[in-house]
Design a protein around this motif. Structure first.
Motif, short mmCIF file in Angstrom:
data_model
loop_
_atom_site.label_atom_id
_atom_site.label_comp_id
_atom_site.label_asym_id
_atom_site.label_seq_id
_atom_site.Cartn_x
_atom_site.Cartn_y
_atom_site.Cartn_z
N ARG A 11 0.83 -1.21 0.00
CA ARG A 11 0.00 0.00 0.00
C ARG A 11 0.86 1.26 0.00
O ARG A 11 0.55 2.23 -0.69
N THR A 12 1.95 1.23 0.77
CA THR A 12 2.83 2.39 0.82
C THR A 12 3.49 2.64 -0.53
O THR A 12 3.65 3.79 -0.96
N GLU A 64 0.93 4.21 -2.81
CA GLU A 64 0.70 5.62 -2.49
C GLU A 64 1.86 6.49 -2.93
O GLU A 64 1.68 7.68 -3.24
N VAL A 67 0.91 7.20 -6.37
CA VAL A 67 -0.26 8.09 -6.39
C VAL A 67 0.17 9.52 -6.09
O VAL A 67 -0.23 10.46 -6.79
N ASP A 68 0.99 9.71 -5.08
CA ASP A 68 1.44 11.07 -4.73
C ASP A 68 2.25 11.69 -5.86
O ASP A 68 2.09 12.88 -6.17
N ARG A 106 -0.06 12.68 -8.71
CA ARG A 106 -0.84 13.88 -8.41
C ARG A 106 0.03 15.13 -8.40
O ARG A 106 -0.46 16.24 -8.66
N PRO A 157 -7.51 11.88 -5.89
CA PRO A 157 -6.77 10.73 -5.34
C PRO A 157 -7.31 9.38 -5.80
O PRO A 157 -6.53 8.48 -6.13
N ARG A 195 -5.23 6.66 -7.92
CA ARG A 195 -5.03 5.31 -7.40
C ARG A 195 -5.45 4.26 -8.43
O ARG A 195 -4.79 3.24 -8.60
#
Length: 207
Positions: free
Chosen positions: A137-138, A141, A144-145, A148, A156, A160
């Motif tokens: 998950r990290t 993300e 994802v970060d 973005r 978000p 994702r």
């Protein structure tokens, strides 16, 4: 291979020295688990693959579950560490391209680990399974970060979805048809196609 730390230039970790017996066991375990499944491989099979008796493996791992846990936690940590090393760009689009190159290198170099993770994660005990999920998950993300930052208008949830779609593309590598006589040129061509497709998917625009 498996226990090597991440290198800024080489996939999810590259080896520059001869592997230890423990690392040989991990490498062969990934190959055998990918080919036969976790339950289709015995301790005796693992020992035979590295030239030792099955019971001798217990000097390195208490059992198959511990071996599987180390495989999957290690690759999850290497992906996260390698990803973090590649996102410190002033230009987030350059960071995305570096993330893609990094993951393509992993997917083309260590496809067995993708198969094992897809098929055998459920065979881990609860605690190491939760550790793998948290690391995954990290890593998601992180993508994802970065996505973005490159496309601030993308929500978000949309970012994702895009990230998971790219992982689906890149992690399809083990299941793609293979040439009867693989060549470095063919592998480079496959990597280039994956890179182009991933970058196209990441070039999102808000709806």
């Amino acid at each position: 291979m498996v226990a090597a730390g991440p290198s800024p230039a080489d996939g999810a970790g590259a080896r520059t020295e001869a592997p230890s017996r423990r690392e040989q066991i991990l490498t062969e375990a990934a190959r055998l688990f990918a080919r036969h499944g976790f339950h289709g491989v015995s301790i005796a099979d693992l020992g035979a693959a590295v030239g030792v008796s099955g019971p001798a493996l217990y000097r390195h791992f208490p059992g198959k579950e511990a071996l599987l846990a180390e495989l999957l936690i290690d690759i999850s940590e290497r992906l996260l560490d390698g990803g973090r090393a590649r996102v410190h760009h002033d230009d987030p689009r350059a960071a995305l391209a570096d993330l893609v190159d990094f993951h393509v290198a992993f997917a083309t170099r260590e496809p067995e680990l993708i198969v094992v993770q897809d098929r055998d994660l459920a065979n881990l005990p609860e605690e190491p399974r939760r550790t793998v999920r948290r690391l995954q998950r990290t890593y998601v993300e992180l993508w994802v970060d970065t996505l973005r930052r490159a496309h601030p208008d993308v929500a978000p949830a949309e970012a994702r979805t895009v990230a998971h779609g790219v992982f689906g593309l890149l992690n399809s590598t083990p299941y793609a048809p293979r040439a009867e006589q693989p060549s470095p040129r063919g592998a480079d061509a496959r990597a280039a196609v994956l890179r182009r497709m991933a970058l196209a998917a990441l070039a999102v625009a808000p709806a």
